[in-house]
Design a protein around this motif. Structure first.
Motif, PDB file in Angstrom:
ATOM      1  N   UNK A 117       0.793  -1.228   0.000  1.00  0.00           N
ATOM      2  CA  UNK A 117       0.000   0.000   0.000  1.00  0.00           C
ATOM      3  C   UNK A 117       0.833   1.290   0.000  1.00  0.00           C
ATOM      4  N   UNK A 118       1.886   1.416   0.813  1.00  0.00           N
ATOM      5  CA  UNK A 118       2.635   2.674   0.779  1.00  0.00           C
ATOM      6  C   UNK A 118       3.180   3.012  -0.610  1.00  0.00           C
ATOM      7  N   UNK A 119       3.705   2.003  -1.305  1.00  0.00           N
ATOM      8  CA  UNK A 119       4.235   2.243  -2.650  1.00  0.00           C
ATOM      9  C   UNK A 119       3.104   2.550  -3.628  1.00  0.00           C
ATOM     10  N   UNK A 120       1.993   1.839  -3.523  1.00  0.00           N
ATOM     11  CA  UNK A 120       0.860   2.087  -4.405  1.00  0.00           C
ATOM     12  C   UNK A 120       0.324   3.499  -4.220  1.00  0.00           C
ATOM     13  N   UNK A 121       0.176   3.921  -2.979  1.00  0.00           N
ATOM     14  CA  UNK A 121      -0.355   5.253  -2.706  1.00  0.00           C
ATOM     15  C   UNK A 121       0.562   6.344  -3.241  1.00  0.00           C
ATOM     16  N   UNK A 122       1.873   6.113  -3.178  1.00  0.00           N
ATOM     17  CA  UNK A 122       2.809   7.087  -3.755  1.00  0.00           C
ATOM     18  C   UNK A 122       2.563   7.224  -5.261  1.00  0.00           C
ATOM     19  N   UNK A 123       2.311   6.100  -5.935  1.00  0.00           N
ATOM     20  CA  UNK A 123       2.002   6.142  -7.368  1.00  0.00           C
ATOM     21  C   UNK A 123       0.693   6.888  -7.627  1.00  0.00           C
ATOM     22  N   UNK A 124      -0.311   6.633  -6.820  1.00  0.00           N
ATOM     23  CA  UNK A 124      -1.612   7.258  -7.025  1.00  0.00           C
ATOM     24  C   UNK A 124      -1.551   8.769  -6.819  1.00  0.00           C
ATOM     25  N   UNK A 146      -1.331  -4.091   5.460  1.00  0.00           N
ATOM     26  CA  UNK A 146      -0.688  -3.244   6.466  1.00  0.00           C
ATOM     27  C   UNK A 146      -0.966  -1.787   6.177  1.00  0.00           C
ATOM     28  N   UNK A 147      -0.358  -0.940   6.975  1.00  0.00           N
ATOM     29  CA  UNK A 147      -0.450   0.491   6.746  1.00  0.00           C
ATOM     30  C   UNK A 147      -1.165   1.266   7.829  1.00  0.00           C
ATOM     31  N   UNK A 148      -2.087   0.617   8.537  1.00  0.00           N
ATOM     32  CA  UNK A 148      -2.758   1.280   9.637  1.00  0.00           C
ATOM     33  C   UNK A 148      -3.542   2.513   9.217  1.00  0.00           C
ATOM     34  N   UNK A 149      -3.754   3.400  10.161  1.00  0.00           N
ATOM     35  CA  UNK A 149      -4.589   4.575   9.934  1.00  0.00           C
ATOM     36  C   UNK A 149      -4.094   5.466   8.800  1.00  0.00           C
ATOM     37  N   UNK A 150      -2.782   5.686   8.632  1.00  0.00           N
ATOM     38  CA  UNK A 150      -2.347   6.527   7.502  1.00  0.00           C
ATOM     39  C   UNK A 150      -2.813   5.995   6.148  1.00  0.00           C
ATOM     40  N   UNK A 154      -5.717   7.634   3.637  1.00  0.00           N
ATOM     41  CA  UNK A 154      -5.263   7.975   2.287  1.00  0.00           C
ATOM     42  C   UNK A 154      -6.177   7.351   1.238  1.00  0.00           C
ATOM     43  N   UNK A 155      -6.536   6.094   1.416  1.00  0.00           N
ATOM     44  CA  UNK A 155      -7.419   5.441   0.449  1.00  0.00           C
ATOM     45  C   UNK A 155      -8.823   6.057   0.471  1.00  0.00           C
ATOM     46  N   UNK A 156      -9.323   6.384   1.636  1.00  0.00           N
ATOM     47  CA  UNK A 156     -10.646   7.002   1.703  1.00  0.00           C
ATOM     48  C   UNK A 156     -10.649   8.355   1.005  1.00  0.00           C
ATOM     49  N   UNK A 157      -9.575   9.118   1.184  1.00  0.00           N
ATOM     50  CA  UNK A 157      -9.497  10.426   0.541  1.00  0.00           C
ATOM     51  C   UNK A 157      -9.416  10.322  -0.980  1.00  0.00           C
ATOM     52  N   UNK A 158      -8.923   9.176  -1.462  1.00  0.00           N
ATOM     53  CA  UNK A 158      -8.846   8.956  -2.900  1.00  0.00           C
ATOM     54  C   UNK A 158     -10.135   8.387  -3.485  1.00  0.00           C
ATOM     55  N   UNK A 264       8.660   1.403   5.923  1.00  0.00           N
ATOM     56  CA  UNK A 264       9.258   1.926   7.148  1.00  0.00           C
ATOM     57  C   UNK A 264       8.733   3.320   7.453  1.00  0.00           C
ATOM     58  N   UNK A 265       8.575   4.146   6.431  1.00  0.00           N
ATOM     59  CA  UNK A 265       8.130   5.523   6.658  1.00  0.00           C
ATOM     60  C   UNK A 265       6.643   5.579   6.997  1.00  0.00           C
ATOM     61  N   UNK A 266       5.840   4.653   6.462  1.00  0.00           N
ATOM     62  CA  UNK A 266       4.409   4.641   6.751  1.00  0.00           C
ATOM     63  C   UNK A 266       4.117   3.956   8.081  1.00  0.00           C
ATOM     64  N   UNK A 267       4.851   2.900   8.381  1.00  0.00           N
ATOM     65  CA  UNK A 267       4.628   2.152   9.615  1.00  0.00           C
ATOM     66  C   UNK A 267       3.426   1.225   9.526  1.00  0.00           C
ATOM     67  N   UNK A 268       3.166   0.507  10.611  1.00  0.00           N
ATOM     68  CA  UNK A 268       2.012  -0.386  10.725  1.00  0.00           C
ATOM     69  C   UNK A 268       1.982  -1.421   9.589  1.00  0.00           C
ATOM     70  N   UNK A 269       3.155  -1.818   9.118  1.00  0.00           N
ATOM     71  CA  UNK A 269       3.230  -2.744   7.979  1.00  0.00           C
ATOM     72  C   UNK A 269       4.217  -3.873   8.248  1.00  0.00           C
ATOM     73  N   UNK A 270       3.926  -4.744   9.210  1.00  0.00           N
ATOM     74  CA  UNK A 270       4.865  -5.836   9.481  1.00  0.00           C
ATOM     75  C   UNK A 270       4.900  -6.817   8.311  1.00  0.00           C
ATOM     76  N   UNK A 271       6.045  -7.063   7.710  1.00  0.00           N
ATOM     77  CA  UNK A 271       6.100  -8.020   6.603  1.00  0.00           C
ATOM     78  C   UNK A 271       5.934  -9.450   7.100  1.00  0.00           C
TER      79      UNK A 271
END
Length: 364
Positions: A117-124, A146-150, A154-158, A264-271
């Motif tokens: 999700x963090x990488x996808x959202x950066x693309x979007x 993963x990704x948590x609240x951030x 982000x997805x809701x805003x999109x 790492x920068x978004x957090x809440x994303x345990x691999x």
């Protein structure tokens, strides 16, 4: 309930870090009575590097990575109650998203399942005309690993109707403690494929401590590292198939998790590696990311570091007894709170509620 799931691969983990996640969550979901078909392209040489044969709990359709192959599997979405397009399938992703969602029945639940999700959202955010960005308002649900609240916000805003994380977890039948294996004997092991937004962090958190501790052995597993310049005490062992993950995690003094930059920068994303290691009772060292305490307690169930110097300092003082205590504490935590069975209970509720709401809306 029938699910048509379009993903990268469930049969092979070769250049496919999502394989363990797919297997864990879909196997657990099948135990709740779901009829699942997983569609994966014959791409990236994955089929010649299979880790498993087609499982009993899921029908697997491997299709040619061609326009004809794509067309053939897209049509099969019409038979499902839930149609899932995962991120990073690796062949004609945009066409696959458009085709499967168009083929889905009006009363079917349409889902985008994002395993990055963090990488996808950066693309979007960088591309207002991105096909997924245009499609989001027409989908019923976004799921992420993963990704948590951030990521949720982000997805809701999109334009997503909703976004729900279904976090990585442990399947204790596949990842569990095993005896020490001399092949993987080391002070520290790291397992991960070589990716552009991970390499600099591997240099800092793994190769730098190796250079600071030249008398200790380090093992580097994963694809793509063969031509990487490494200190002499680093053994590059290449792709490690999933059946060897337990031995890899149980044999070094400690194993290292290194998140990609975006996660790492978004957090809440345990691999997946976090839960695989904890499930094997390994002493896990991880780079810092927000939200880690939701999954493992720093200091007692996992060791958290900020840079390579921290890793080297930990290894200088980490003895076998301390490593074993941390590994056993992590194992107890994930068995109690973070199994795929628990994730499947959550997902079952989400899918049934979403399907029920959609059908009520259509009937109104």
């Amino acid at each position: 309930m029938k699910i048509a799931f379009y993903g990268s691969s469930i049969l092979s983990s070769y250049w496919n870090g999502a394989a363990t996640y797919y297997r864990g969550i879909l196997k657990a979901l099948a135990e709740h009575g779901y009829d699942i078909t997983f569609f994966e392209p014959d791409a990236y040489d994955r089929q010649s590097h299979r880790d498993i044969e087609p499982p009993s709990w899921c029908r697997v359709v491997v299709y040619p990575a061609t326009a004809e192959g794509l067309h053939g599997v897209v049509r099969q979405a019409s038979a499902a109650d839930v149609v899932v397009k995962a991120s990073g399938v690796g062949f004609a992703d945009d066409e696959l998203l458009a085709g499967t969602m168009a083929a889905a029945r009006d009363d079917a639940v349409r889902i985008w399942w994002d395993v990055d999700a963090p990488a996808t959202l950066a693309e979007l955010h960088a591309g207002p005309a991105h096909p997924l960005r245009r499609a989001l308002p027409e989908l019923d649900l976004v799921l992420t690993y993963g990704g948590g609240e951030p990521v949720i916000q982000a997805y809701r805003q999109l334009g997503a109707s909703d976004c729900i994380p279904i976090y990585n977890a442990l399947d204790p039948s596949t990842h569990h403690p095993v005896p020490h294996d001399p092949r993987f004997d080391a002070e520290l092991g790291f397992l991960g494929n070589r990716l552009p937004d991970r390499e600099a962090r591997v240099e800092e958190f793994f190769l730098r401590p190796a250079s600071l501790l030249p008398d200790r052995r380090f093992i580097l597993g994963g694809s793509g590292w063969a031509d990487k310049a490494c200190p002499a005490n680093v053994a590059r062992i290449g792709h490690v198939s999933t059946e060897a993950h337990n031995a890899f995690n149980c044999s070094p003094r400690a194993v290292l998790n290194i998140n990609r930059d975006s996660m790492a920068s978004t957090g809440f994303s345990p691999p997946t590696r976090v839960f695989e290691a904890a499930g094997a009772g390994a002493c896990l060292i991880t780079d810092f990311w927000a939200g880690i305490e939701m999954f493992l307690q720093p200091g007692t169930e996992v060791l958290v570091v900020r840079d390579g110097a921290d890793v080297a300092e930990l290894l200088r003082s980490l003895d076998a007894d301390q490593a074993a205590r941390i590994g056993q504490a992590a194992l107890r935590r994930v068995l109690a709170e973070h199994t795929y069975d628990r994730r499947a209970v959550q997902l079952d509720r989400v899918l049934k509620a979403t399907l029920d709401a959609k059908r009520k809306e259509l009937a109104a």
